[in-house]
Design an enzyme around this catalytic site. Structure first.
Site, PDB file in Angstrom:
ATOM      1  N   TRP A 342     -11.413  -8.229  51.414  1.00  0.00           N
ATOM      2  CA  TRP A 342     -10.216  -9.104  51.814  1.00  0.00           C
ATOM      3  C   TRP A 342      -9.605  -8.254  52.852  1.00  0.00           C
ATOM      4  O   TRP A 342      -8.835  -8.281  53.696  1.00  0.00           O
ATOM      5  CB  TRP A 342      -9.531  -9.388  50.526  1.00  0.00           C
ATOM      6  CG  TRP A 342      -8.153 -10.064  51.056  1.00  0.00           C
ATOM      7  CD1 TRP A 342      -7.976 -11.366  51.422  1.00  0.00           C
ATOM      8  CD2 TRP A 342      -6.956  -9.449  51.249  1.00  0.00           C
ATOM      9  NE1 TRP A 342      -6.884 -11.451  51.784  1.00  0.00           N
ATOM     10  CE2 TRP A 342      -5.865 -10.356  51.667  1.00  0.00           C
ATOM     11  CE3 TRP A 342      -6.669  -8.125  50.743  1.00  0.00           C
ATOM     12  CZ2 TRP A 342      -4.437  -9.991  51.855  1.00  0.00           C
ATOM     13  CZ3 TRP A 342      -5.137  -7.866  51.275  1.00  0.00           C
ATOM     14  CH2 TRP A 342      -4.162  -8.686  51.767  1.00  0.00           C
ATOM     15  N   HIS A 343      -9.461  -6.733  52.317  1.00  0.00           N
ATOM     16  CA  HIS A 343      -8.543  -5.895  53.184  1.00  0.00           C
ATOM     17  C   HIS A 343      -9.236  -5.396  54.510  1.00  0.00           C
ATOM     18  O   HIS A 343      -8.785  -5.030  55.396  1.00  0.00           O
ATOM     19  CB  HIS A 343      -8.622  -4.450  52.339  1.00  0.00           C
ATOM     20  CG  HIS A 343      -7.667  -4.639  51.235  1.00  0.00           C
ATOM     21  ND1 HIS A 343      -8.036  -4.997  49.962  1.00  0.00           N
ATOM     22  CD2 HIS A 343      -6.352  -4.084  51.045  1.00  0.00           C
ATOM     23  CE1 HIS A 343      -7.099  -4.937  49.142  1.00  0.00           C
ATOM     24  NE2 HIS A 343      -6.068  -4.480  49.676  1.00  0.00           N
ATOM     25  N   GLY A 344     -10.698  -5.773  54.911  1.00  0.00           N
ATOM     26  CA  GLY A 344     -11.254  -5.409  56.002  1.00  0.00           C
ATOM     27  C   GLY A 344     -12.672  -5.598  56.062  1.00  0.00           C
ATOM     28  O   GLY A 344     -13.368  -5.510  54.966  1.00  0.00           O
ATOM     29  N   PHE A 502      -4.941  -5.164  57.512  1.00  0.00           N
ATOM     30  CA  PHE A 502      -5.517  -6.020  56.683  1.00  0.00           C
ATOM     31  C   PHE A 502      -5.231  -7.345  56.976  1.00  0.00           C
ATOM     32  O   PHE A 502      -5.806  -8.403  56.135  1.00  0.00           O
ATOM     33  CB  PHE A 502      -5.029  -5.879  55.332  1.00  0.00           C
ATOM     34  CG  PHE A 502      -5.285  -4.272  55.139  1.00  0.00           C
ATOM     35  CD1 PHE A 502      -6.462  -3.679  55.613  1.00  0.00           C
ATOM     36  CD2 PHE A 502      -4.501  -3.449  54.245  1.00  0.00           C
ATOM     37  CE1 PHE A 502      -6.683  -2.096  55.323  1.00  0.00           C
ATOM     38  CE2 PHE A 502      -4.485  -2.217  54.127  1.00  0.00           C
ATOM     39  CZ  PHE A 502      -5.761  -1.585  54.586  1.00  0.00           C
TER      40      PHE A 502
END
Length: 502
Positions: A342-344, A502
């Site tokens: 989800w962060h990248g 993000f």
């Protein structure tokens, strides 16, 4: 538009005065929606189109779910909303990664810069898309769950928050998803918590202590701590760390751990303060995470809105810990890996998630067995309890800080090279021109956490009488005055918030 820019100060001041003009009381929500669109589209107006599409998808599907008469129809619209949200997120955030992966799997040309492939490889990453996508999913799922309870005849503690008029519901949804204090980096707001707050606001109802305290703490953490630390943690970047000694690199990694907390917690506090100034309560996002004695406690204290979102909309639907020990570990790994992604769109984020998933699984396995034979903490001498707490807090902090290396060096080979450098450069003398400033600018984060250290917190709760509590409040007022002075005298050079990526 950065929270710490002069343009934003002018923007929020003008919006605040227009919002509270008595003649505009009936259009407060449209005023904030217009302000939020200006804020979001300030740097790239074209990305507003994607936000509007998200608003339409979530507004219409949640309205359809609320008004469907059959369970099958409700399920169809809820599933459509969730799939549409995830498809948009996957396209814009992971399109390039998945395209590159497909090209490698099918051994395609390394320069396929034509047509659809070129488009997929160069899609822009809309800022805040991860946050407003999760909020949109929470809206659709919360309405679906509520309507299912209604259909089952269950008595409900709350009423449905979906307006019976589609136009009004779309207006509220626009406000919910676009509200400018939290659209870029959260906290991730739940529809259940937000919609009931949409009502006329009055200037005399503003909780000024919360607004003032949140903004001072938030701006201080960001502009004085994080923005100054970034000038030193810069040296962790490739290849600069290769010329530094082991102790220096370890201190810089410690500094990055402080920086990422100050940066993100600072943003969340500013968002909470701004939300309160306009009469809206945003959820707490950080609760002194660096005094955690276990990884599971850390995740109850760090980025709380994301952790609880993953728990409620992914971990529990997967079965949580209700389907046996092995399934619990699998669920933990799945949730943390997806939380990392989800962060990248980089494999390093997945590795970071797996790293935390393994840590949580091992902690659950070993600590779960030790708990049954563990001596009650109340029976331990104070010094022994303090020593155990210190060891646990230090262990969790080191584990978490090691994980942040993958955020600072998203290329996995460089992160591994940094670790190899630690063992290779052990004979290089420490560079105190880097070490001392890192400790000085990290000190506020340490002092921020210190009163909440487990053993000290228990001692304070037992020993503080009303007079001492007043003295603590007076001390805090003095500290806030010092923070305001440092905001003017010693702020670092302006920089984007780390979590914007993000």
């Amino acid at each position: 538009m950065l929270f710490n820019s002069s343009v934003f100060i002018i923007f929020v001041t003008v919006t605040f005065f227009i919002y509270y003009i008595p003649q505009f009381q009936k259009i407060q929500v449209p005023v904030l929606i217009a302000a939020s669109f200006i804020f979001y589209g300030w740097s790239s107006p074209a990305l507003l189109i994607l936000l509007l599409i998200s608003i339409l998808i979530n507004g219409i599907t949640s309205y359809k779910v609320a008004n469907a008469s059959q369970n099958r129809e409700r399920f169809f619209w809820a599933l459509s909303g969730v799939v549409a949200n995830l498809s948009i997120l996957a396209l814009f955030k992971y399109g390039a990664l998945l395209t590159n992966l497909s090209l490698k799997i099918f051994n395609a040309s390394t320069t396929p810069e034509d047509g659809l492939i070129s488009v997929l490889l160069h899609l822009p990453l809309p800022i805040g898309i991860s946050f407003y996508t999760f909020e949109g999913i929470s809206l659709v799922v919360d309405v679906f769950r509520h309507q299912n309870l209604v259909a089952a005849g269950t008595s409900l503690p709350t009423r449905s928050f979906v307006n019976t008029n589609l136009k009004n519901h779309l207006v509220n949804t626009s406000f919910f998803l676009a509200f400018f204090p939290q659209i870029l980096s959260g906290p991730i707001v739940r529809a259940n918590d937000f919609y009931d707050q949409v009502k006329p606001k009055f200037i005399q109802s503003i909780p000024w202590p919360i607004v003032f305290r949140s903004l001072v703490y938030g701006y201080f953490l960001k502009m004085v701590v994080a923005d100054n630390l970034k000038d030193y943690t810069f040296w962790i970047n490739y290849p600069y760390y290769q010329g530094l000694g082991t102790l220096t690199n370890l201190v810089l990694l410690f500094g990055y751990s402080m920086q990422i907390f100050a940066d993100f917690a600072g943003y969340s506090l500013i968002a909470i303060g701004l939300g309160a100034a306009f009469g809206y309560t945003l959820p707490e996002n950080f609760n002194f995470p660096y005094i955690s004695r276990s990884l599971s406690e850390f995740w109850r204290r760090w980025h709380i809105s994301l952790s609880t979102w993953l728990r409620d909309y992914l971990y529990i639907p997967l079965g949580g810990n209700r389907k046996g020990e092995v399934r619990t570990y699998i669920n933990l790994m799945v949730v943390m890996t997806l939380g990392g992604l989800w962060h990248g769109a980089a494999w390093s984020y997945a590795v970071w998630g797996i790293f935390h998933g393994i840590g949580l699984a091992l902690e659950r396995f070993f600590f779960g067995r030790l708990k049954s034979i563990k001596k009650s903490e109340d029976e331990l001498p104070a010094w022994k309890k303090f020593a155990i707490d210190s060891l646990q807090v230090l262990s969790v902090f080191c584990f978490v800080s090691l994980g942040w290396l993958l955020f600072k060096l998203p290329r996995f080979d460089q992160a591994m090279d940094f670790l190899v450098t630690l063992s290779r450069n052990i004979w290089i003398k420490p560079d105190f021109n880097h070490i001392l400033p890192v400790f000085i600018f990290s000190l506020p984060v340490i002092l921020y956490h210190l009163p909440h250290f487990p053993t000290l917190q228990t001692f304070q709760a037992q020993s503080l009488n009303p007079i001492k509590r007043r003295r603590w409040r007076l001390l805090e007022d003095v500290l806030m005055g010092i923070m305001l002075a440092l905001l003017i005298l010693n702020k670092g050079s302006a920089n984007e918030f780390i979590y914007f990526q993000f």
